[in-house]
Design a protein around this motif. Structure first.
Motif, PDB file in Angstrom:
ATOM      1  N   LEU A  72       0.794  -1.405  -0.072  1.00 12.48           N
ATOM      2  CA  LEU A  72      -0.152  -0.143   0.233  1.00 12.48           C
ATOM      3  C   LEU A  72       0.774   1.012   0.227  1.00 12.48           C
ATOM      4  O   LEU A  72       1.538   1.197   1.194  1.00 12.48           O
ATOM      5  CB  LEU A  72      -0.889  -0.145   0.921  1.00 12.48           C
TER       6      LEU A  72
ATOM      7  N   ALA B 136      -9.338   0.826   1.917  1.00 17.91           N
ATOM      8  CA  ALA B 136      -7.939   0.571   1.257  1.00 17.91           C
ATOM      9  C   ALA B 136      -8.669  -0.520   0.680  1.00 17.91           C
ATOM     10  O   ALA B 136      -8.767  -1.657   1.306  1.00 17.91           O
ATOM     11  CB  ALA B 136      -6.822   0.295   2.401  1.00 17.91           C
TER      12      ALA B 136
ATOM     13  N   GLY C  27      -0.164   4.531   4.224  1.00 19.01           N
ATOM     14  CA  GLY C  27       0.169   3.849   2.566  1.00 19.01           C
ATOM     15  C   GLY C  27       1.405   4.319   2.870  1.00 19.01           C
ATOM     16  O   GLY C  27       2.074   5.238   4.223  1.00 19.01           O
TER      17      GLY C  27
END
Lengths: 446, 347
Positions: free
Chosen positions: A258, A265, A304
Motif C-alpha cells: 500500500l 484500502a 500508506g
C-alpha cells in the motif's frame, strides 16, 4: 558487499536453515504425545509403534535443530556485538532462560525417550514424551520473547551510557507482541507437523503398503491439520496482523504493497511492487478489504508508505511484500485442503480419494515455505530497525569483523549445511521407506 | 557484591561444562583407538549417548548467562574471537551429527566415516577450548572501546599483537587435550567392562604422566607470559590451596586408578579440572579479559556487569531454573548408573 549485508545474510541464512527443524519438532512433539496417549489408553501396539516411528524421525530432526541452533546463540555476540552489548541485559535473559529452563529438560527426557528402551515403563515413556513436548514449546516461547522485544520493545529503560536495562521481568515475558506471535508461530509449527504426518500417511495408502499405519497418520495428521490450518489464520494470524498494523504501520503498508494512504484500502492479492513509481504492477486487488481486516470497517483509513520518510521504509520492500503474500496464499491453501480432507475423513472416504491423497502428499514442503515466509515477513518488516524505533540495523553489527571474515564463515556454513541437508534428506527418506514395521528394526543387537 | 557472585556463577557454568562435556569429548578422542569391533564401538558410544547432549547444554546455558550478566564481555570476546568460535561451532555441528546419526545408518563405510569425524572433531574441540582459555589468560589487544579482533595466527609470539594461536596458547590446547582425554579414559574405565575397560585403564598411567608434565609446563609458561597472574595468590596466600589441590587431585587419580576404584578416580579428575579452572579464574580476577594494550583497556568485572535490576531479577530465575536442571541431571545420571551393556539394552 558491505559488512552490514554480510552480517545480515549470515544470520538470515543460518536461522532460516535452523528453523526448518524446530518447526517440525515442535509440531511433531505434540502429535507424538497424541499418539502415545491413544496407545496408553487403548493399549494398541499399532499406535505405540506409530509413535516409535515418529520418535525416530523426531530424533533426526532434533539433532539437526540442536546443532544448527547453537550457532544462533553465538551469533548475537560474534556478528552483532554492538547490539548485544547494548541489549544484553534485556534479551540476554530470555536467551539464557531458554538454556536453563528448556534445553536441560529436553535433553534429559529425550535421552530417556530414545535410549530408555524397554527398561522404561509405559507411563514413564509417555511422561518423557510430554516433557520433551513441553521443553520444545518452552524453548519456542523464550525465542519469541527475545524477538518480540526487538519488534516491540517494552519494560526497558536506557542507561546514561546507552545500555538497555530491563525494568519489569514479567512485562518482558508477557509482552503482548510475544503472546500473539507465539500463538501464531506455534500453530504454524503444528501445521508443518500435521502436513508431514498426513503426507507420509497418504504415501503409504497410495503405495498400498503399511495401510494400517497410513490410516493412523492420516487420521491424526488431518485432524491436527484442520484445527491448526484454520487457527493459524483465525484467530492467531488475524490478531497478530492487527497488532502489527497498530504498532508498525510502515511494515503493514509495505507487506500489503500500500503505497498511498487510503480510506477503504484495497487488499492486493497479486501484483509486483515497483518502489520507483510507488505502484503495484498488474494488480489483482479487492477494494475496502484491507481497511476491514485491520479496523473492522471498510471506511477506515489505512496509512500508506507515503506517510513515512523514505529512510523508515523496510529496506527489502519487494521481498517483504512477496514473503507476506506467499505466507498468506499458502495459508489459504492449507485451510481449503484440510477442510476437504477432514470432510472426506469424517465420511470415511478419504482412503478412496486418490486426488486428495496426492494433494496431501505433494503439499508437505509448503508449510516449511509458509513458516519461513512468515518469519521473513516479521523480520524484514522490522527493518530498518534492529530494535524497533530504538536502534538501526546499521548500528548493531560487529564492526570489528570485516566483510571478508564474515563472508568466509558464511560460505563455510553454506557448505556445511548443504552436507547436513543431504544427510538429513537421505536419513529421513530411509526411515519413511522403512516404515514403522517392528520386524524391520535396524537396531538389532549384534 | 553482585558482580562477585555472578563472576562465580558463570565460572560454575564453565566448570560444569568442562567437567561434564569434558568426559564425552575425551571418549570421542579415544574411541577410534580403544574400540576395535562394532560391538565395542557401540558400547563406547552408548556410554555417552544419553548424556552428551545434556552436557553440551551447559555451554549454551553458560553462554546465555554470560550474555545477560556481562554483555560487554560477551560482545567483545565473541566478536574478537570470531574465527576460532566459528570453527568451534562447525566442529560442534559435525560432532553432534556424527555421534547421533550413526545409529540411523547401516552401511559400514558411512559409519566409519562418521566415527572418524566424531574422533577428529572431539580432538580439535579440546585443543580449541584449551587455546581459548590460554587466550584469556594471556590477554588480547583490546581497544579503548572494549573491542578487538584476533587473526588465527601472526608470528606465534604472545606479544602485544598476538594471534589466537601462539606457542603459549598451543600449550594450553595440548594441556586440555591431555586432561580431557584422561578424563574420558577414566569415564570409560568406569562405564565399560571386559577388554574395553582394560584398554581404557591401560592408557590412564601414560596420560597421567603426560598431564603432570604438561601442567607444570603450562604453569611456568603462564607465569612467564603474564607475571601478574601470581599477584592474587601472594596477596591472599591461603589461595595457594588451589595449586595444592591440583597436585593432590592428580595424585588421587593415580592412586585410585591403581586400586581399581574407577568412580573415585573419575571424580578426582573432575576435581583436577575444577582446580585448574578455578586457579585460572583467580589468576586474572577481577579482570575478566586482560588487555595486552595496557591495563586501562582491561575488561573488568565492574565495567562488564549488567545493570542492577537485570542481575537481581536474573538471580531469582537462575537459581530456580538451575535447581530444576540439576534435578533432571541427577535423575538422568541415576537411571544411567553402572556399566553400559549394549546387548541387554538393545541399542
Amino acid at each position: 558487499m558491505t559488512p552490514e549485508i554480510i552480517h545480515r545474510l549470515h544470520f538470515a541464512f543460518t536461522v532460516t536453515f535452523h528453523y526448518l527443524f524446530p518447526q517440525l519438532t515442535m509440531g511433531l512433539a505434540l502429535l507424538i504425545v497424541a499418539l502415545k496417549t491413544v496407545a496408553l489408553r487403548t493399549g494398541s501396539p499399532d499406535w505405540d509403534r506409530a509413535a516409535q516411528f515418529w520418535g525416530r524421525i523426531f530424533g533426526i530432526n532434533f539433532v539437526m535443530g540442536v546443532v544448527t541452533g547453537i550457532p544462533m546463540e553465538f551469533q548475537f555476540g560474534t556478528n552483532w556485538a554492538r547490539f548485544s552489548r547494548m541489549s544484553g541485559g534485556v534479551i540476554g535473559q530470555p536467551l539464557a532462560m531458554e538454556g536453563v529452563f528448556s534445553f536441560f529438560l529436553e535433553s534429559a527426557f529425550l535421552g530417556l525417550l530414545l535410549y530408555g528402551g524397554k527398561s522404561l515403563s509405559r507411563r514413564l515413556h509417555w511422561f518423557s514424551a510430554v516433557m520433551v513436548w513441553l521443553g520444545s514449546w518452552i524453548s519456542g516461547f523464550f525465542i519469541i520473547v527475545t524477538d518480540a522485544w526487538m519488534q516491540h520493545p517494552v519494560a526497558y529503560t536506557r542507561m546514561p551510557d546507552g545500555h538497555f536495562e530491563v525494568l519489569s521481568f514479567w512485562q518482558l515475558l508477557l509482552n503482548p507482541w510475544a503472546i500473539l506471535q507465539y500463538l501464531h508461530n506455534m500453530t504454524g509449527a503444528v501445521v508443518t507437523g500435521a502436513f508431514v504426518m498426513s503426507a507420509v500417511g497418504a504415501f503409504y495408502l497410495l503405495e498400498g503398503r503399511r495401510q494400517e499405519y497410513g490410516r493412523i497418520f492420516l487420521k491424526v495428521g488431518v485432524i491436527a491439520g484442520l484445527v491448526s490450518s484454520i487457527a493459524v489464520i483465525f484467530p492467531t494470524g488475524d490478531m497478530a496482523g492487527k497488532y502489527v498494523a497498530r504498532n508498525q504501520p510502515a511494515s503493514i503498508a509495505a507487506m500489503e504493497g500500500l503505497f498511498k494512504t487510503q480510506i477503504g484500502a484495497p487488499i492486493v492479492l497479486m501484483g509486483q511492487p515497483d518502489e520507483s513509481t510507488g505502484q503495484i504492477d498488474n494488480p489483482i486487488a479487492v477494494n475496502d478489504v484491507l481497511s476491514f481486516l485491520i479496523y473492522g470497517t471498510t471506511r477506515a483509513e489505512v496509512k500508506g508508505l507515503d506517510q513515512f520518510p523514505r529512510d523508515q521504509w523496510p529496506d527489502a520492500l519487494p521481498l517483504l511484500y512477496y514473503a507476506y503474500h506467499i505466507m498468506a496464499g499458502l495459508g489459504t491453501w492449507f485451510a481449503l485442503l484440510m477442510i476437504v480432507a477432514a470432510y472426506l475423513l469424517w465420511r470415511g472416504r478419504l482412503e478412496r480419494s486418490p486426488w486428495v491423497l496426492w494433494a496431501l502428499l505433494l503439499s508437505f514442503p509448503l508449510p516449511y515455505i509458509a513458516n519461513t515466509a512468515g518469519w521473513m515477513t516479521a523480520e524484514l518488516g522490522r527493518q530498518p530497525w534492529l530494535i524497533y524505533g530504538l536502534m538501526r540495523t546499521s548500528e548493531g553489527y560487529s564492526d570489528m569483523v570485516s566483510a571478508g571474515n564474515g563472508l568466509f564463515t558464511l560460505l563455510g556454513f553454506m557448505g556445511l549445511y548443504t552436507l547436513l541437508g543431504l544427510l538429513f534428506t537421505v536419513l529421513v527418506y530411509r526411515e519413511i521407506a522403512h516404515g514403522p514395521e517392528p520386524a524391520a528394526d535396524t537396531e538389532v543387537v549384534e | 557484591m553482585m558482580g562477585l557472585l555472578w563472576f562465580w556463577l558463570v565460572a560454575v557454568m564453565i566448570v560444569g561444562y568442562v567437567v561434564l562435556d569434558g568426559f564425552d569429548l575425551g571418549v570421542g578422542v579415544l574411541h577410534l583407538f580403544l574400540a576395535r569391533t562394532e560391538a565395542e564401538r557401540k558400547t563406547t558410544l552408548a556410554s555417552i549417548g544419553p548424556v552428551w547432549d545434556g552436557n553440551e547444554v551447559w555451554l549454551l546455558a553458560g553462554g546465555g548467562t554470560l550474555y545477560f550478566a556481562f554483555p560487554l564481555l560477551y560482545a567483545s570476546a565473541f566478536s574478537g574471537f570470531y574465527l576460532p568460535l566459528m570453527i568451534v561451532l562447525w566442529l560442534l555441528i559435525l560432532r553432534g551429527v556424527s555421534v547421533e546419526l550413526r545409529n540411523h545408518i547401516d552401511v559400514g563405510v558411512w559409519r566409519s566415516l562418521l566415527d572418524g569425524v566424531f574422533g577428529l572433531a572431539s580432538t580439535l574441540l579440546t585443543i580449541f577450548y584449551g587455546a581459548a582459555l590460554a587466550n584469556v589468560l594471556r590477554g588480547v589487544p583490546l581497544n579503548a572501546d572494549g573491542y578487538f579482533f584476533l587473526p588465527l595466527w601472526t608470528d606465534w609470539q604472545p606479544g602485544a599483537m598476538p594471534g589466537i594461536l601462539d606457542w603459549y596458547t598451543v600449550i594450553g590446547g595440548l594441556v586440555a587435550l591431555v586432561a580431557l582425554t584422561l578424563h574420558g579414559a577414566l569415564w570409560l574405565a568406569l562405564k565399560t567392562s571386559g577388554r574395553l575397560e582394560q584398554r581404557a585403564r591401560s592408557v590412564v598411567s601414560p596420560l597421567l604422566l603426560a598431564l603432570a608434565a604438561m601442567t607444570v609446563v603450562s604453569l611456568i609458561a603462564t607465569i612467564a607470559v603474564r607475571p601478574a597472574s601470581l599477584e592474587n595468590y601472594f596477596r591472599y596466600p591461603v589461595t595457594f590451596i588451589v595449586p595444592a589441590g591440583v597436585v593432590a587431585s592428580l595424585a588421587a587419580v593415580w592412586l585410585w586408578n591403581r586400586k581399581g576404584q574407577a568412580l573415585k578416580a573419575f571424580l578426582a579428575s573432575c576435581v583436577y579440572l575444577f582446580f585448574m579452572l578455578a586457579g585460572a579464574c583467580w589468576g586474572v580476577y577481577p579482570v575478566l579479559l586482560p588487555a595486552t594494550t595496557g591495563a586501562d583497556n582491561d575488561i573488568t568485572l565492574d565495567r562488564a556487569l549488567s545493570g542492577p535490576h537485570t542481575i537481581a531479577v536474573g538471580l531469582a530465575w537462575w537459581i530456580f531454573g538451575m535447581a530444576l536442571a540439576i534435578g533432571y541431571i541427577v535423575f538422568v545420571y541415576s537411571r544411567f548408573k553402572g556399566k553400559v551393556n549394549v546387548a541387554a539394552d538393545g541399542h
